[in-house]
Scaffold this active site. Structure first.
Site, PDB file in Angstrom:
ATOM      1  CE  LYS A  79       2.644   6.679  -1.394  1.00  0.00           C
ATOM      2  NZ  LYS A  79       2.318   5.258  -1.281  1.00  0.00           N
ATOM      3  CB  THR A  80       5.243   9.903   2.185  1.00  0.00           C
ATOM      4  OG1 THR A  80       5.239   8.525   1.799  1.00  0.00           O
ATOM      5  CG2 THR A  80       4.939  10.000   3.663  1.00  0.00           C
TER       6      THR A  80
ATOM      7  CG  ASP B  34      -0.748   5.781   0.751  1.00  0.00           C
ATOM      8  OD1 ASP B  34      -0.524   5.985  -0.463  1.00  0.00           O
ATOM      9  OD2 ASP B  34       0.159   5.577   1.580  1.00  0.00           O
ATOM     10  CD  GLU B  35       1.067   2.215  -1.714  1.00  0.00           C
ATOM     11  OE1 GLU B  35       0.810   1.995  -2.902  1.00  0.00           O
ATOM     12  OE2 GLU B  35       2.223   2.439  -1.299  1.00  0.00           O
TER      13      GLU B  35
ATOM     14  CD  GLN C 240       5.028   1.829  -7.438  1.00  0.00           C
ATOM     15  OE1 GLN C 240       5.578   1.328  -6.458  1.00  0.00           O
ATOM     16  NE2 GLN C 240       4.989   3.130  -7.635  1.00  0.00           N
TER      17      GLN C 240
ATOM     18  NE  ARG D 265      10.247  -0.583  -5.328  1.00  0.00           N
ATOM     19  CZ  ARG D 265       9.495   0.488  -5.171  1.00  0.00           C
ATOM     20  NH1 ARG D 265       9.380   1.051  -3.988  1.00  0.00           N
ATOM     21  NH2 ARG D 265       8.860   1.043  -6.186  1.00  0.00           N
TER      22      ARG D 265
END
Length: 761
Positions: free
Chosen positions: A32-33, A223-224, A254, A611
């Site tokens: 994503k980044t 973002d998010e 998430q 994670r």
């Protein structure tokens, strides 16, 4: 190499679509980044003015990382992008426009401690029971109202709210809310929620200001997005209304912050507000093994409210997920610590490769104790940060007061520190007058003699000192900070305390001043774009908006990470232990009242699993200490929801006896849901005929010195019974023996901790 060539087809399509509304659904570990970064690079390469790009994140850490990547690709132009957290960007806007809503430009930003202190003060003045009106609960209720854009006035005027408060025994909550807001305003202070509320108010009531920023921010990225609350989304919608070049990036799977006001409906219903939206799904996971990815998918597919996607990976299959079962939470800690020790030794792993994730902070105790016994260094995240330490907050309070003398909480904190003879009685007299006239404490203190108070020379001296500091505010941040630290008497008071704690406090204050010195070397642009040296106001604005993620130091230090799953979001580790998989703990007992709450808990479990990069372990206990009592626990329903083909129950032993579970046993249940209650219950297997008996309660058992233990020796272990030494390795404290026991099977024991009796031939 062309940056577009480094992207997979889905990533590239999302990067190249820079016009119109865009929604990017980014699965866990899907790069994503990189997509966000290259999307900005692509805009700049296509002649988009960087000053017209607004990029919103949830942590300063994420914003800094993205800006660094953009600048690596395009150079100094990356500095000109409006990039930062919601709160930092909106604070920046409010610093320019605050006069339009009645606030000073140097308004203070209250942290949770400041807000709680103010609530306690008001409760005392209202003579309300702080056990019934618990300050932390009152703040949470105020925050929830603000995030829903409900003002104190609207709250007081709503009969339904009053009836609910009345039935809960808190009929004065609305008045408490109103007084809290009035006192913040009088102090020239905003809490974190006010940064959102006041930005929305600014745009709603001043259309010229809204129009200015709508045309400035031609391109908006969020973002998010699944973590946005109602207030954040309403501001974003207003800003994007003219150009509609808005790209939201997130993963509904998430969304785990409903307790903070996050609204999953923002991402699920985005298409209703922007009907021309183009949706891109990033489904390739680059982080985890196939086993982990597919196990996590088998969990999240149980949720009804979701955007369907198929996350996949080209990574190796990897090991099955280990499941540990323990009799108690203390035994669970020992199992986890022992497994970490073994993985470290066998895989030459570093401590920082490991994380222990839990649902609540209270679970860390048993993990800490077990890690300490094995001398494994660890760090608990989410604990007291550097900027929350008393000595640091004391000096910061001086800085706040110099910048904004009406800051009531800062004034109360430092008015008699170091001691200068201004006691509680004096402050109460000043507060009484301030409340009667609805002015700040500082305004009363400035006129203390005219009002008729006697023996107020200490107050006058304090006012004179603060005013002398204010004269210096346009100078270099470090020069002003050091002058305040010395002339206020803070440094002298700390230096004179030669206790261990006192020395530590002095060193922390010194570290704060060092940080200001480093900060003051930089430059900031004023409203006309002219560069100037960083001031104390710049530093305080920077510190006030730091998130917990940004405050942790020494990221490269080699230690095990212990944290709640909420704190772990956005992170990754090679080895992850998710502990406490028990009903009423995970999922939480507080989250079993509705499908929506249960689905959020399931998303939290999904976040925990994803994670892990290489190896994942899940554990649970059949009993746990709660409030000093042992309470029986049942395995979490989430264990039954993982496809059993991805699980492996290890041969684990407990103080009360041994048990054995296996993935094969799970698969033999024949159900897609996996584990039956029978499979998960502890049953002590009967010793096989001819196997050595397992000794558990022999009062005469005394372990021998094993420093000369050799291959071929026969030994007795108090729990595992009789065994033969097959292999020896290591030296000193790390000396290990591989021993074949009868029923227990093969075990690798660290001799420093193993208690063995040697059977002489």
């Amino acid at each position: 190499m062309d940056y577009l060539e480094t992207l997979n087809p889905s990533q590239r399509a999302a990067v190249e679509q820079i016009d119109g509304p865009v929604m990017i659904i980014a699965g866990a570990g899907s790069g994503k980044t990189r997509v966000l970064t290259y999307r900005i690079v692509h805009m700049l390469r296509h002649e988009v003015d960087p000053f017209q790009i607004l990029s919103l994140t949830f942590t300063n850490k994420a914003a800094k990382e993205m800006r660094h990547r953009v600048m690596e690709a395009v150079g100094s132009e990356g500095r000109n992008i409006w990039m930062g957290t919601f709160h930092s960007i909106f604070s920046r806007i409010l610093r320019v426009e605050s006069d339009k809503i009645g606030y000073p430009r140097n308004f203070t930003i209250y942290d949770s401690d400041d807000s709680k202190s103010l609530i306690k003060t008001i409760l005392g003045e209202m003579k309300l029971d702080d056990k019934l009106y618990k300050p932390s609960n009152m703040l949470a209720r105020i925050s929830a109202a603000k995030n829903a854009l409900i003002s104190a006035e609207e709250y007081l005027g709503n009969s339904e709210f009053f009836e609910n408060d009345n039935s809960s025994g808190r009929p004065k909550f609305g008045h408490l809310f109103k007084l809290y807001q009035d006192r913040c305003f009088r102090a020239g202070a905003m809490d974190f929620d006010d940064l959102l509320v006041n930005t929305h108010k600014l745009f709603a009531n001043h259309l010229d200001v809204l129009n200015k920023y709508q045309h400035q921010f031609r391109y908006i990225m969020v973002d998010e997005f699944q973590d946005t609350n109602h207030a954040q989304y309403m501001i974003i919608k207003k800003l994007a209304a003219v150009n509609e070049n808005i790209a939201v990036v997130g993963d509904d799977a998430q969304s785990i912050y409903a307790f903070r006001g996050a609204n999953i409906k923002n991402i699920l219903g985005f298409q209703k507000d922007f009907q021309e939206v183009k949706t891109f799904k990033l489904e390739q996971n680059y982080r985890s093994t196939k086993t982990i990815v597919e196990a996590a998918s088998s969990i999240i597919e149980k949720n009804k409210e979701q955007i369907k996607k198929k996350v996949w990976t080209d990574n190796e299959i990897g090991e099955r997920i280990r499941v540990f079962k323990a009799l108690t939470d203390n035994e669970e800690g020992k199992m986890v610590a022992s497994a970490i020790f073994q993985d470290k030794m066998n895989n030459h792993a570093n401590n920082k490769d490991f994380a222990i994730l839990y649902r609540t902070n209270m679970q860390s105790r048993s993990m800490e104790e077990a890690l300490r016994k094995l001398n494994i260094p660890y760090k608990i995240y989410g604990g007291l940060s550097f900027y929350q330490r008393k000595e640091v907050k004391d000096l910061l309070a001086y800085f706040r007061l110099v910048l904004n003398p009406n800051d009531e909480e800062a004034l109360k904190r430092v008015i008699n520190y170091p001691a200068r003879g201004i006691g509680k009685t004096t402050l109460e007299k000043i507060s009484l007058v301030a409340n009667q006239h609805k002015v700040s404490l500082w305004q009363v203190m400035e006129q203390v003699n005219q009002i008729g108070f006697k023996n107020m020379s200490s107050v006058e001296d304090f006012v004179t000192m603060i005013k002398s500091f204010r004269v210096m505010l346009d100078r270099n941040a470090y020069d002003v900070a050091m002058h305040i630290a010395k002339q206020s008497g803070v440094l002298k008071a700390l230096y004179e305390d030669k206790t261990v704690e006192g020395i530590s406090r002095y060193e922390n204050t010194e570290e704060l001043l060092n940080g200001i010195k480093e900060f003051s070397v930089g430059e900031s642009a004023d409203d006309d774009g002219v560069l100037r040296g960083n001031t104390l106001a710049d530093f305080m604005a920077d510190v006030a908006l730091m998130t917990n993620d940004d405050k942790d130091k020494d990221p490269d230090q080699d230690h095990i990470s212990l944290m709640t799953i909420h704190s772990a979001k956005g992170l990754e580790f090679k080895y992850v232990h998710v502990v406490g998989l028990e009903e009423n703990l995970f999922p939480s007992q507080m989250a079993l009242n509705s499908r929506q709450e249960l689905e959020e808990e399931r998303r939290l479990f999904y976040v925990a699993l994803t994670r892990a990069m290489k190896k994942l372990t899940i554990s649970f206990a059949t009993s746990r200490f709660k409030f000093g009592n042992i309470v029986n626990a049942e395995p979490s329903r989430f264990l039954t929801e993982i496809d059993p083909q991805f699980l492996h129950f290890e041969n684990m032993f407990s103080a009360g006896g041994q048990f054995r579970e296996s993935g094969a046993a799970l698969r033999s249940t024949g159900s897609a849901s996996g584990l039956s209650k029978k499979t998960l219950s502890i049953n002590r297997p009967q010793p096989r005929v001819g196997s050595a008996p397992v000794k558990t309660d022999d009062p005469n058992f005394e372990p021998d010195d094993t420093s000369h233990l050799q291959v071929g020796d026969a030994v007795i272990h108090q729990r595992f019974g009789k065994g033969n030494v097959l292999q020896m390795e290591g030296s000193g404290d790390n000396r290990k023996a591989t021993i074949e026991f009868g029923e227990a099977g093969k075990k690798v024991l660290v001799l420093k901790f193993a208690k063995l009796k040697i059977i002489l031939p």
